[in-house]
Design a protein around this motif. Structure first.
Motif, short mmCIF file in Angstrom:
data_model
loop_
_atom_site.label_atom_id
_atom_site.label_comp_id
_atom_site.label_asym_id
_atom_site.label_seq_id
_atom_site.Cartn_x
_atom_site.Cartn_y
_atom_site.Cartn_z
N ALA A 60 0.84 -1.07 -0.09
CA ALA A 60 -0.01 0.00 0.17
C ALA A 60 0.87 1.36 -0.07
CB ALA A 60 -0.79 0.19 1.41
N LYS A 61 0.21 2.60 -0.19
CA LYS A 61 1.08 3.57 -0.06
C LYS A 61 1.55 3.62 1.47
CE LYS A 61 -1.65 6.40 -3.54
NZ LYS A 61 -2.40 7.39 -3.58
N THR A 99 -0.99 5.65 3.39
CA THR A 99 -2.01 4.77 3.71
C THR A 99 -1.59 3.91 5.12
OG1 THR A 99 -2.88 4.36 1.73
CG2 THR A 99 -3.58 2.75 3.24
N TRP A 100 -0.46 3.27 5.18
CA TRP A 100 0.03 2.55 6.18
C TRP A 100 0.28 3.56 7.51
CZ3 TRP A 100 5.07 3.08 8.63
CH2 TRP A 100 5.27 2.08 9.47
N TYR A 134 -1.59 6.24 8.00
CA TYR A 134 -2.91 6.67 8.60
C TYR A 134 -3.42 5.50 9.49
CZ TYR A 134 -4.76 10.82 6.63
OH TYR A 134 -5.19 12.15 6.71
N ARG A 135 -3.15 4.22 8.84
CA ARG A 135 -3.82 3.29 9.56
C ARG A 135 -3.29 2.99 10.82
NH1 ARG A 135 -4.88 -2.42 6.37
NH2 ARG A 135 -6.71 -1.45 5.96
N LYS A 162 -8.86 12.40 0.46
CA LYS A 162 -8.31 11.02 0.28
C LYS A 162 -9.66 10.46 -0.63
CE LYS A 162 -4.57 11.36 2.47
NZ LYS A 162 -3.48 11.49 1.73
N GLU A 196 -8.69 5.04 -1.17
CA GLU A 196 -7.74 5.27 -0.33
C GLU A 196 -8.31 5.08 1.30
OE1 GLU A 196 -4.17 8.35 -1.31
OE2 GLU A 196 -6.37 9.05 -1.75
N ALA A 255 -8.61 1.40 2.00
CA ALA A 255 -7.46 0.46 2.23
C ALA A 255 -7.24 0.90 3.55
CB ALA A 255 -6.41 1.18 1.33
N VAL A 256 -7.15 2.30 4.36
CA VAL A 256 -7.07 2.52 5.88
C VAL A 256 -7.82 1.54 6.55
CG1 VAL A 256 -6.65 4.22 7.44
CG2 VAL A 256 -5.60 4.50 5.01
#
Length: 178
Positions: A61-62, A65-66, A68-69, A139, A143, A146-147
């Motif tokens: 993933a971007k 994104t990682w 944020y998650r 976003k 995106e 994904a998060v």
């Protein structure tokens, strides 16, 4: 000797990563901060988790994104683990705001809108805060999906419902966002 070099390389990557994404981490921590979970505590927890997870990031993933998650999950987990979740948020007055021209009427209106929106968002549940925060950061639904792990179509529906809920809350509070 190789172990020390690897550690220095990791430290350098970590410094570059946290410097590049410090605003993202800070924003998430501000949204989840409360009297029982101060901003500094949450920020430190996120940094620890980023450090620990750096080596396992696979690049599927971007990186944003990682991050944020990791930040969102850390804040939610902190509240659950400490079982002291409060609906309150950090004081709006303590949040940084860097207007270009603080004397203009337009800036004053934007600051007031920001204050009202922040107050309303602080009353949302954790996942809804995350959805609206990323949406405000422009976003894409993909995106956000994904998060959060929510399908993109469901993200759109939930965001629509959250916006309606925020409008009802603002109306009930007698607030108006321009």
């Amino acid at each position: 000797m190789k172990c020390m070099t690897d550690l220095r390389d990791k430290e350098q990557r970590f410094i570059e990563l946290t410097d590049a994404y410090k605003d993202v981490v800070a924003k998430v921590c501000y949204f989840y901060a409360s009297p029982s979970a101060g901003f500094d505590d949450l920020y430190q927890e996120v940094l620890i988790n980023l450090w620990q997870g750096m080596d396992s990031f696979r690049g599927e993933a971007k990186i944003s994104t990682w991050i944020y998650r990791t930040a969102i999950n850390t804040c939610i987990t902190w509240h659950r683990r400490n079982n002291r979740h409060s609906k309150g948020a950090v004081s709006i007055d303590s949040m940084p705001f860097d207007p270009v021209d603080a004397s203009s009427a337009d800036t004053a209106a934007r600051m007031e809108n920001y204050r009202i929106l922040q107050k309303l968002i602080s009353r949302l549940e954790s996942i809804d805060k995350a959805l609206v925060m990323m949406w405000l950061d422009e976003k894409s639904y993909d995106e956000i999906a994904a998060v959060t792990g929510i399908k993109a179509g469901n993200v759109a529906v939930r965001l629509h419902r959250i916006r309606e809920r925020l409008a009802r809350m603002a109306s009930a509070d007698g607030e108006y966002i321009q």
